[in-house]
Design an enzyme around this catalytic site. Structure first.
Site, short mmCIF file in Angstrom:
data_model
loop_
_atom_site.label_atom_id
_atom_site.label_comp_id
_atom_site.label_asym_id
_atom_site.label_seq_id
_atom_site.Cartn_x
_atom_site.Cartn_y
_atom_site.Cartn_z
N SER A 132 0.83 -1.19 0.00
CA SER A 132 0.00 0.00 0.00
C SER A 132 0.87 1.25 0.00
CB SER A 132 -0.85 -0.03 1.27
OG SER A 132 -1.36 1.24 1.55
N TYR A 157 -1.90 -1.36 10.99
CA TYR A 157 -2.18 -1.92 9.66
C TYR A 157 -1.04 -1.55 8.70
CZ TYR A 157 -3.77 -1.95 4.85
OH TYR A 157 -3.82 -2.13 3.49
N LYS A 161 2.16 -3.83 6.54
CA LYS A 161 2.57 -3.77 5.13
C LYS A 161 4.07 -3.47 5.06
CE LYS A 161 -1.40 -4.56 3.40
NZ LYS A 161 -1.64 -5.89 2.87
P1 NAD Z 1 -10.74 -7.49 1.59
O1 NAD Z 1 -10.90 -7.46 3.07
O2 NAD Z 1 -11.93 -7.33 0.75
O3 NAD Z 1 -9.99 -8.83 1.17
C1 NAD Z 1 -9.07 -9.48 2.00
C2 NAD Z 1 -9.51 -10.93 2.11
O4 NAD Z 1 -8.59 -11.66 2.94
C3 NAD Z 1 -10.89 -11.10 2.72
O5 NAD Z 1 -11.68 -11.87 1.83
C4 NAD Z 1 -10.64 -11.83 4.03
O6 NAD Z 1 -11.71 -12.70 4.36
C5 NAD Z 1 -9.34 -12.55 3.74
N1 NAD Z 1 -8.50 -12.88 4.92
C6 NAD Z 1 -8.09 -12.02 5.89
N2 NAD Z 1 -7.32 -12.68 6.77
C7 NAD Z 1 -7.20 -13.97 6.34
C8 NAD Z 1 -6.54 -15.12 6.82
N3 NAD Z 1 -5.82 -15.09 7.95
N4 NAD Z 1 -6.66 -16.26 6.13
C9 NAD Z 1 -7.39 -16.32 4.99
N5 NAD Z 1 -8.05 -15.27 4.49
C10 NAD Z 1 -7.95 -14.09 5.16
O7 NAD Z 1 -9.64 -6.38 1.22
P2 NAD Z 1 -9.20 -5.81 -0.19
O8 NAD Z 1 -9.63 -4.40 -0.25
O9 NAD Z 1 -9.60 -6.73 -1.26
O10 NAD Z 1 -7.63 -5.82 0.00
C11 NAD Z 1 -6.83 -6.89 -0.44
C12 NAD Z 1 -5.40 -6.64 -0.01
O11 NAD Z 1 -4.96 -5.38 -0.56
C13 NAD Z 1 -5.21 -6.54 1.50
O12 NAD Z 1 -3.98 -7.11 1.84
C14 NAD Z 1 -5.18 -5.05 1.73
O13 NAD Z 1 -4.46 -4.72 2.87
C15 NAD Z 1 -4.46 -4.56 0.47
N6 NAD Z 1 -4.73 -3.15 0.18
C16 NAD Z 1 -6.03 -2.73 0.07
C17 NAD Z 1 -6.28 -1.38 -0.19
C18 NAD Z 1 -7.70 -0.89 -0.27
O14 NAD Z 1 -7.93 0.32 -0.17
N7 NAD Z 1 -8.70 -1.75 -0.47
C19 NAD Z 1 -5.23 -0.48 -0.35
C20 NAD Z 1 -3.92 -0.95 -0.26
C21 NAD Z 1 -3.68 -2.30 0.00
N1 UFG Z 2 -12.55 10.68 3.84
C1 UFG Z 2 -13.55 11.53 4.21
N2 UFG Z 2 -14.69 10.99 4.73
C2 UFG Z 2 -14.87 9.66 4.88
C3 UFG Z 2 -13.83 8.79 4.49
C4 UFG Z 2 -12.68 9.34 3.98
O1 UFG Z 2 -13.42 12.76 4.10
O2 UFG Z 2 -15.93 9.23 5.37
C5 UFG Z 2 -11.32 11.26 3.26
C6 UFG Z 2 -10.09 10.90 4.07
O3 UFG Z 2 -9.88 11.84 5.08
C7 UFG Z 2 -9.00 10.96 2.99
C8 UFG Z 2 -9.73 10.50 1.72
O4 UFG Z 2 -11.12 10.67 1.99
O5 UFG Z 2 -8.60 12.29 2.80
C9 UFG Z 2 -9.48 9.05 1.38
O6 UFG Z 2 -9.73 8.26 2.53
P1 UFG Z 2 -9.84 6.67 2.46
O7 UFG Z 2 -10.10 6.18 3.85
O8 UFG Z 2 -10.78 6.26 1.40
O9 UFG Z 2 -8.39 6.23 1.96
P2 UFG Z 2 -6.97 6.45 2.65
O10 UFG Z 2 -6.13 7.17 1.65
O11 UFG Z 2 -7.06 7.00 4.00
O12 UFG Z 2 -6.52 4.93 2.86
C10 UFG Z 2 -6.42 4.06 1.76
C11 UFG Z 2 -6.65 2.61 2.20
C12 UFG Z 2 -5.58 2.13 3.11
C13 UFG Z 2 -4.23 2.39 2.52
C14 UFG Z 2 -4.10 3.83 2.10
C15 UFG Z 2 -2.83 4.04 1.35
O13 UFG Z 2 -7.89 2.49 2.86
O14 UFG Z 2 -5.72 0.73 3.25
O15 UFG Z 2 -5.16 4.18 1.21
O16 UFG Z 2 -2.65 5.36 1.04
F1 UFG Z 2 -3.27 2.09 3.41
#
Ligand code: NAD
Ligand code: UFG
Length: 345
Positions: A132, A157, A161
Site C-alpha cells: 500500500s 495496519y 505492510k
Molecule cells: P478485503 O478485506 O476485501 O480482502 C481481503 C480478504 O482476505 C478477505 O476476503 C478476508 O476474508 C481474507 N482474509 C483475511 N485474513 C485472512 C486469513 N488469515 N486467512 C485467509 N483469508 C484471510 O480487502 P481488499 O480491499 O480486497 O484488500 C486486499 C489486499 O490489498 C489486502 O492485503 C489489503 O491490505 C491490500 N490493500 C487494500 C487497499 C484498499 O484500499 N482496499 C489499499 C492498499 C492495500
Molecule cells: N474521507 C472523508 N470521509 C470519509 C472517508 C474518507 O473525508 O468518510 C477522506 C479521508 O480523510 C481521505 C480521503 O477521503 O482524505 C481518502 O480516505 P480513504 O479512507 O478512502 O483512503 P486512505 O487514503 O485513507 O486509505 C487508503 C486505504 C488504506 C491504505 C491507504 C494508502 O484504505 O488501506 O489508502 O494510502 F493504506
C-alpha cells in the site's frame, strides 16, 4: 503452449473472495490461468466467487481456510501443485488496527510467514504481494516514485505492510531463485462493470467511496469530510483513486514479469492523478444525478495531505497503465451499489 507446460499457470490467490481478490480472479480466469482461492471469509462472502464464475463462465477452486492454520495450508499445497501466489489475505481497517494491534500483527504477519514457509517447503518461489502507498507515510516527494524512501506508517495496519515488504525482501535475498513483486496500491475504488462484484464493507465504511455510495443509496444521512483546511486547492485531501479492474489487470501483468525471473521488484499501481475529496464527491454527484449531503468534520488522525503515484515504472517494466478515469470509477461503484444495496447478503 500447452497450458500445463507453463509453470506459472496455477495461481493461488489468498484473500481471493475479497474486493480486490475477486476482481483479480476474473482477470486471471479471463487470461486462462487456473485459480485456487484460499480465504477464511472473515471479511468477505463466498457469493463473490459464484459471481466471478458467472462473469467469466469459468470455474475456480475454493478452500475456506485460514493462513494461520498451517496444517490445512500444507494440505492445500500438497494437493494443488501451486506455481505462483498472489497474496491479498489480510485485515485492512486502519481504525480497527489501532484498537486491535495484536490481531493485526498476528493475522497479517504470521499469516504471511506461514504462507511463505509453506511455499518454501513445496518449492513455490513466485509471489505477488498487496502492499500500500501507506508505506510511504507522509511522502517525501510528489508524485511518489518507488525510489521515495519508506516513511513511518501511522497505524499497525500500515506497519504490517511495511514489515511484510521487508520480510519478503529478506527471503528473496537469502535465495535468489525467489521472485517477489511488491505492488503498492494507491486508492482502489469502483467495481466490475457488470455490477456483480464490488466492495462490500462490513459495518460503517472507513473509506471514502463506499461511504459516499451508502449516502447515495440512503443508508447514511451525510458524508463527513475530514478536514477542509489542508494546503490544497480546495482544502480537502488529495488521493490517487484507481479503478479496481485496472488494479486487477496489474496483477496479471506482474505474473508476466515473474516469468522473466525478475528477482525482487516494487511497483506503484496508481493513475498518477490526484483528486480531492470534494472533487470525488462532485464527480459521484454527477454520476448519480443529485446533490449529496455532507458536513465538514475535523481532520482524521493519521491522514496525509496528498498522495499520488508516479506510475511510470509499472508502465515501463510491466507494460501496465490505468485506463479508467474517475467518472468511470464512480459509475461502476454506483452501479454495484444500486444492484446490491446490501452487498452480497
Ligand atoms: P478485503 O478485506 O476485501 O480482502 C481481503 C480478504 O482476505 C478477505 O476476503 C478476508 O476474508 C481474507 N482474509 C483475511 N485474513 C485472512 C486469513 N488469515 N486467512 C485467509 N483469508 C484471510 O480487502 P481488499 O480491499 O480486497 O484488500 C486486499 C489486499 O490489498 C489486502 O492485503 C489489503 O491490505 C491490500 N490493500 C487494500 C487497499 C484498499 O484500499 N482496499 C489499499 C492498499 C492495500
Ligand atoms: N474521507 C472523508 N470521509 C470519509 C472517508 C474518507 O473525508 O468518510 C477522506 C479521508 O480523510 C481521505 C480521503 O477521503 O482524505 C481518502 O480516505 P480513504 O479512507 O478512502 O483512503 P486512505 O487514503 O485513507 O486509505 C487508503 C486505504 C488504506 C491504505 C491507504 C494508502 O484504505 O488501506 O489508502 O494510502 F493504506
Amino acid at each position: 503452449m500447452n497450458k500445463k507446460e507453463d509453470e506459472f499457470m496455477k495461481i493461488l490467490v489468498t484473500g481471493g473472495a475479497g474486493f480486490i481478490g475477486s476482481h483479480t480472479c476474473v482477470e486471471l480466469l479471463n487470461s486462462e490461468y487456473d485459480v485456487v482461492v484460499v480465504d477464511n471469509l472473515s471479511n468477505s462472502s463466498e457469493v463473490s466467487l459464484d459471481r466471478v464464475k458467472e462473469i467469466t463462465g469459468k470455474d475456480l477452486k475454493f478452500y475456506k481456510a485460514d493462513l494461520l492454520d498451517c496444517d490445512t495450508l500444507d494440505k492445500i499445497f500438497l494437493k494443488e501443485h501451486i506455481e505462483t501466489v498472489i497474496h491479498f489475505a489480510g485485515l485492512k481497517s486502519v481504525n480497527e488496527s489501532v484498537d486491535k494491534p495484536l490481531e493485526y500483527y498476528n493475522n497479517n504477519i504470521t499469516g504471511t510467514i506461514n504462507l511463505c514457509a509453506c511455499m518454501k517447503k513445496y518449492g513455490v518461489k513466485n509471489i505477488i504481494f498487496s502492499s500500500s502507498a501507506t508505506v510511504y507515510g507522509e511522502p517525501a516527494v510528489l508524485p511518489i516514485t518507488e525510489q521515495c524512501p519508506k516513511g513511518t506508517p501511522t497505524n499497525p495496519y500500515g506497519m504490517t505492510k511495511w514489515m511484510i515488504e521487508e520480510i519478503l525482501k529478506d527471503i528473496q535475498l537469502s535465495d535468489n531463485s525467489w521472485n517477489v513483486i511488491i505492488l503498492r496500491y494507491f486508492n482502489p475504488i469502483g467495481a466490475h462493470e457488470s455490477g456483480l462484484i464490488g466492495e462490500d464493507p462490513k459495518g460503517i465504511p472507513n473509506n471514502l467511496l463506499p461511504y459516499i455510495t451508502q449516502v447515495a443509496i440512503g443508508k447514511r444521512d451525510y458524508l463527513n469530510i475530514y478536514g477542509n483546511d489542508y494546503d490544497t486547492p480546495d482544502g480537502t485531501c488529495i488521493r490517487d483513486y484507481i479503478h479496481v479492474v485496472d488494479l486487477a489487470r496489474g496483477h496479471v501483468m506482474a505474473i508476466n514479469k515473474l516469468k522473466e525471473n525478475c528477482g525482487f521488484k516494487i511497483y506503484n499501481l496508481g493513475t498518477g492523478k490526484g483528486y480531492s475529496v470534494m472533487e470525488v464527491l462532485h464527480t459521484f454527484e454527477k454520476v448519480c444525478g443529485r446533490k449529496l449531503p455532507y458536513k465538514i468534520a475535523g481532520r482524521r488522525k493519521g491522514d496525509v495531505m496528498a498522495s499520488y503515484a508516479d506510475a511510470s515504472l509499472a508502465k515501463k517494466e510491466l507494460g501496465w497503465e490505468a485506463i479508467y478515469d474517475l467518472e468511470k470509477m464512480c459509475q461502476d461503484a454506483w452501479n454495484w451499489q444500486k444492484k446490491n444495496p446490501s452487498g452480497y447478503q
